[in-house]
Scaffold this motif. Structure first.
Motif, PDB file in Angstrom:
ATOM      1  N   VAL A 193      -3.634  -1.252   7.606  1.00 17.34           N
ATOM      2  CA  VAL A 193      -2.460  -2.124   7.459  1.00 17.34           C
ATOM      3  C   VAL A 193      -1.802  -1.897   6.098  1.00 17.34           C
ATOM      4  CG1 VAL A 193      -1.699  -4.538   7.316  1.00 17.34           C
ATOM      5  CG2 VAL A 193      -3.326  -3.859   9.078  1.00 17.34           C
ATOM      6  N   GLY A 194      -2.616  -1.874   5.019  1.00 17.20           N
ATOM      7  CA  GLY A 194      -2.060  -1.672   3.675  1.00 17.20           C
ATOM      8  C   GLY A 194      -1.370  -0.323   3.548  1.00 17.20           C
ATOM      9  N   SER A 195      -1.984   0.725   4.119  1.00 14.12           N
ATOM     10  CA  SER A 195      -1.393   2.074   4.010  1.00 14.12           C
ATOM     11  C   SER A 195      -0.092   2.155   4.798  1.00 14.12           C
ATOM     12  CB  SER A 195      -2.339   3.137   4.591  1.00 14.12           C
ATOM     13  OG  SER A 195      -3.595   2.988   4.044  1.00 14.12           O
ATOM     14  N   GLU A 196      -0.105   1.611   6.013  1.00 17.99           N
ATOM     15  CA  GLU A 196       1.113   1.698   6.830  1.00 17.99           C
ATOM     16  C   GLU A 196       2.217   0.807   6.265  1.00 17.99           C
ATOM     17  OE1 GLU A 196      -0.039   1.561  10.978  1.00 17.99           O
ATOM     18  OE2 GLU A 196      -0.794   3.620  10.797  1.00 17.99           O
ATOM     19  N   LEU A 197       1.830  -0.312   5.668  1.00 20.99           N
ATOM     20  CA  LEU A 197       2.822  -1.173   5.009  1.00 20.99           C
ATOM     21  C   LEU A 197       3.494  -0.382   3.876  1.00 20.99           C
ATOM     22  CD1 LEU A 197       4.190  -3.894   4.293  1.00 20.99           C
ATOM     23  CD2 LEU A 197       2.152  -4.463   2.967  1.00 20.99           C
ATOM     24  N   GLY A 198       2.687   0.335   3.083  1.00 17.50           N
ATOM     25  CA  GLY A 198       3.239   1.134   1.979  1.00 17.50           C
ATOM     26  C   GLY A 198       4.232   2.164   2.487  1.00 17.50           C
ATOM     27  N   ALA A 199       3.856   2.845   3.580  1.00 16.13           N
ATOM     28  CA  ALA A 199       4.742   3.879   4.129  1.00 16.13           C
ATOM     29  C   ALA A 199       6.052   3.247   4.624  1.00 16.13           C
ATOM     30  CB  ALA A 199       4.025   4.613   5.259  1.00 16.13           C
ATOM     31  N   GLU A 200       5.943   2.077   5.270  1.00 16.39           N
ATOM     32  CA  GLU A 200       7.150   1.403   5.785  1.00 16.39           C
ATOM     33  C   GLU A 200       8.044   0.926   4.633  1.00 16.39           C
ATOM     34  OE1 GLU A 200       8.195   0.879   8.916  1.00 16.39           O
ATOM     35  OE2 GLU A 200       6.484   1.675  10.013  1.00 16.39           O
ATOM     36  N   LEU A 201       7.425   0.435   3.553  1.00 21.90           N
ATOM     37  CA  LEU A 201       8.208  -0.039   2.402  1.00 21.90           C
ATOM     38  C   LEU A 201       8.943   1.139   1.755  1.00 21.90           C
ATOM     39  CD1 LEU A 201       5.590  -2.499   0.847  1.00 21.90           C
ATOM     40  CD2 LEU A 201       7.798  -3.140   1.816  1.00 21.90           C
ATOM     41  N   ALA A 202       8.246   2.285   1.675  1.00 17.75           N
ATOM     42  CA  ALA A 202       8.863   3.483   1.082  1.00 17.75           C
ATOM     43  C   ALA A 202      10.055   3.913   1.922  1.00 17.75           C
ATOM     44  CB  ALA A 202       7.831   4.601   0.972  1.00 17.75           C
ATOM     45  N   GLU A 203       9.898   3.834   3.253  1.00 15.69           N
ATOM     46  CA  GLU A 203      11.025   4.193   4.143  1.00 15.69           C
ATOM     47  C   GLU A 203      12.240   3.309   3.906  1.00 15.69           C
ATOM     48  OE1 GLU A 203      10.471   4.321   8.398  1.00 15.69           O
ATOM     49  OE2 GLU A 203       8.847   5.769   8.114  1.00 15.69           O
ATOM     50  N   ARG A 204      11.965   2.073   3.438  1.00 14.69           N
ATOM     51  CA  ARG A 204      13.067   1.134   3.184  1.00 14.69           C
ATOM     52  C   ARG A 204      13.541   1.210   1.728  1.00 14.69           C
ATOM     53  NH1 ARG A 204      10.132  -0.238   7.310  1.00 14.69           N
ATOM     54  NH2 ARG A 204      10.938  -1.537   9.019  1.00 14.69           N
ATOM     55  N   GLY A 205      13.140   2.264   1.024  1.00 11.57           N
ATOM     56  CA  GLY A 205      13.680   2.519  -0.321  1.00 11.57           C
ATOM     57  C   GLY A 205      12.864   1.993  -1.489  1.00 11.57           C
ATOM     58  N   HIS A 206      11.686   1.404  -1.231  1.00 13.78           N
ATOM     59  CA  HIS A 206      10.860   0.904  -2.343  1.00 13.78           C
ATOM     60  C   HIS A 206       9.935   2.005  -2.856  1.00 13.78           C
ATOM     61  CE1 HIS A 206      12.295  -3.137  -1.544  1.00 13.78           C
ATOM     62  NE2 HIS A 206      12.097  -2.896  -0.249  1.00 13.78           N
ATOM     63  N   ASN A 207       9.511   1.878  -4.114  1.00  9.13           N
ATOM     64  CA  ASN A 207       8.535   2.831  -4.657  1.00  9.13           C
ATOM     65  C   ASN A 207       7.156   2.214  -4.537  1.00  9.13           C
ATOM     66  OD1 ASN A 207      10.358   4.853  -5.626  1.00  9.13           O
ATOM     67  ND2 ASN A 207      11.017   3.306  -7.117  1.00  9.13           N
ATOM     68  N   VAL A 208       6.263   2.954  -3.905  1.00 10.87           N
ATOM     69  CA  VAL A 208       4.942   2.392  -3.636  1.00 10.87           C
ATOM     70  C   VAL A 208       3.877   3.189  -4.386  1.00 10.87           C
ATOM     71  CG1 VAL A 208       3.287   1.848  -1.815  1.00 10.87           C
ATOM     72  CG2 VAL A 208       5.732   1.605  -1.378  1.00 10.87           C
ATOM     73  N   HIS A 209       2.999   2.452  -5.081  1.00 14.50           N
ATOM     74  CA  HIS A 209       1.923   3.086  -5.844  1.00 14.50           C
ATOM     75  C   HIS A 209       0.587   2.600  -5.292  1.00 14.50           C
ATOM     76  CE1 HIS A 209       4.551   4.760  -8.979  1.00 14.50           C
ATOM     77  NE2 HIS A 209       5.337   3.766  -8.604  1.00 14.50           N
ATOM     78  N   PHE A 210      -0.119   3.475  -4.606  1.00 12.33           N
ATOM     79  CA  PHE A 210      -1.444   3.113  -4.092  1.00 12.33           C
ATOM     80  C   PHE A 210      -2.458   3.281  -5.218  1.00 12.33           C
ATOM     81  CE2 PHE A 210       0.694   3.883  -0.099  1.00 12.33           C
ATOM     82  CZ  PHE A 210       0.191   2.857   0.690  1.00 12.33           C
ATOM     83  N   ILE A 211      -3.294   2.265  -5.408  1.00 13.24           N
ATOM     84  CA  ILE A 211      -4.328   2.324  -6.445  1.00 13.24           C
ATOM     85  C   ILE A 211      -5.652   2.080  -5.729  1.00 13.24           C
ATOM     86  CG2 ILE A 211      -5.136   1.341  -8.637  1.00 13.24           C
ATOM     87  CD1 ILE A 211      -2.213   0.100  -8.863  1.00 13.24           C
ATOM     88  N   SER A 212      -6.426   3.131  -5.532  1.00 12.08           N
ATOM     89  CA  SER A 212      -7.719   2.952  -4.851  1.00 12.08           C
ATOM     90  C   SER A 212      -8.659   4.110  -5.203  1.00 12.08           C
ATOM     91  CB  SER A 212      -7.537   2.826  -3.337  1.00 12.08           C
ATOM     92  OG  SER A 212      -6.876   3.947  -2.835  1.00 12.08           O
ATOM     93  N   SER A 213      -9.892   4.010  -4.717  1.00  9.08           N
ATOM     94  CA  SER A 213     -10.912   4.977  -5.142  1.00  9.08           C
ATOM     95  C   SER A 213     -10.704   6.364  -4.528  1.00  9.08           C
ATOM     96  CB  SER A 213     -12.301   4.446  -4.817  1.00  9.08           C
ATOM     97  OG  SER A 213     -12.346   4.073  -3.469  1.00  9.08           O
ATOM     98  N   THR A 214     -10.178   6.415  -3.309  1.00  7.56           N
ATOM     99  CA  THR A 214      -9.804   7.716  -2.711  1.00  7.56           C
ATOM    100  C   THR A 214      -8.509   7.481  -1.926  1.00  7.56           C
ATOM    101  OG1 THR A 214     -11.133   7.241  -0.765  1.00  7.56           O
ATOM    102  CG2 THR A 214     -12.155   8.676  -2.398  1.00  7.56           C
TER     103      THR A 214
END
Ligand code: GMT
Length: 383
Positions: A17-38
């Motif tokens: 859910v978090g990963s797909e939310l990030g991808a959807e937000l990026a598609e809508r013009g937001h900059n997304v920074h994932f911070i995780s161990s891998t």
């Protein structure tokens, strides 16, 4: 907006859910920074708008366990300052919300970093409710600038366990184009012969998912003379128990253990019936993905599942552990192709109208704006 997202990157619904939310937000013009161990499993592409910041953990002989929560907090603070994050959105409360709050505190003299926590399930119902984590989980909820939960059930559980009710329900979502029935795919012929019904299960094979029940259900429908096979996608602690049970029942040749797969939608697209006999499920993302592929769902009537699967309309619900009823319902669907098709169509319709990304992503964006607006208003009041 510049949005930081933290998820458990391994196989699991909250990470998806978090990963797909990030991808959807990026598609809508937001900059997304994932911070995780891998790199999160479903995050297949980085781009100009999708970035990944790896949490590095130093090993030292004194540390019996690596202090992941602290390394994560440090990375969150560094990224927040370097990338001028507007907010940090963490998925799964433990320990992510605590790390985020620590990061917020550590840089507050430079900039305020609002923290949004999305609750997914066992962070509230099992792990969070355990005495050893309850006080810190409650603190994480109280200190977050905004809290969302993926179902009404989970909000209710949060109120009951933590006496905390400032929770916005924003359900999980699917991209309708990504989930579509496709029985012409060669994968279908790999998994089942002509005239056989293909049952499917997707999970991380933890005992809460009761994956062995899927094998029991297959055993019972085969016993009744049905022509069926089962594909089990994923891996985890209960997989060998499933393999052992299939062998004991003499039905090993009818079960495919596909292991962990990134392309879950390919498996759902070729399946006929989806099995989710979980003991607890705050939402049941895999069930929603199945419905979107026109696959009727046989599931337990627990947690948030009844919010996603409508009994007798898009699938059949039973008490958890009621293998007899689940097998009878599975047989009903195997023997009645029209019913299966009607449930499948109703399932797709419900998934698309209620849970499309186009419906749900704006709810997250509105929530972000509400949290940021409240923050600006209270800062203005103080000055
Ligand atoms: O809470 C968990 O068990 C982990 C979590 C995950 O990361 O897989 O699963 C939960 O979150 C999913 C996504 O929101 C939900 O679809 C699952 O129902 C939920 N699992 C449980 O409640 C057991």
């Amino acid at each position: 907006m510049n949005i930081g997202i933290t998820v458990y990157p391994t196989y699991g619904g909250s990470g998806i859910v978090g990963s797909e939310l990030g991808a959807e937000l990026a598609e809508r013009g937001h900059n997304v920074h994932f911070i995780s161990s891998t790199l999160p499993t479903r995050l297949t592409e980085l781009s100009e708008r999708i970035h990944f910041h790896e949490v590095e953990m130093m090993t030292y002989p004194l540390f019996e366990h690596q202090p992941y929560s602290l390394a994560l907090a440090t990375k969150m603070a560094t990224v927040a300052r370097a990338e001028r994050l507007d907010l940090l959105h963490v998925h799964y409360a433990i320990p992510h919300s605590i790390s985020a709050i620590l990061a917020r505190e550590s840089i507050k003299s430079k900039r305020y970093l609002p923290v949004i926590t999305t609750l997914h399930g066992t962070d509230i119902t099992l792990v969070g409710a355990d005495r050893s984590y309850l006080p810190i989980t409650k603190y994480g909820l109280q200190q977050s600038d905004g809290v969302t939960a993926v179902s009404k059930f989970l909000k209710k559980a949060t109120i009951e366990t933590f006496d905390f009710d400032d929770v916005e329900v924003i359900p999980n979502f699917i991209c309708p184009n990504h989930y579509k029935r496709d029985t012409t795919s060669p994968l279908r012929t790999e998994l089942a012969d002509e005239g056989e019904t293909l049952l499917a299960h997707v999970s991380n094979f933890r005992s809460v998912k009761r994956p062995v029940d899927c094998v029991e259900i297959l055993g019972k429908v085969l016993e009744k003379g049905a022509k069926a096979r089962l594909v089990m996608v994923g891996d985890g602690p209960q997989r060998s128990a499933c393999e052992y049970r299939a062998e004991q029942l003499g039905i090993k040749q009818y079960v495919t253990f596909a292991g962990k797969k990134a392309n879950i939608s390919d498996y759902l697209a070729v399946s006929d019936i989806f099995l989710l006999p979980s003991e607890l499920e705050s939402f049941g993302l895999a069930a929603l993905e199945a419905l979107a592929c026109e696959v009727p769902v046989i599931a337990s009537r627990v947690g948030g599942i009844p919010e996603v699967v409508t009994d007798n309309e898009t699938g059949f619900l039973s008490n958890f552990g009621d293998i007899e009823k689940m097998s009878e319902d599975t047989l009903k669907l195997i023997n009645d192709e029209d019913l299966r098709e009607a449930f499948g169509k109703a399932g797709r319709e419900s998934a698309v109208t209620r849970y499309s990304a186009s419906e749900i992503i704006p709810q997250y964006i509105n929530f972000y704006e509400k949290v940021l607006g409240a923050r600006t208003a209270s800062a203005a009041e103080r000055s």
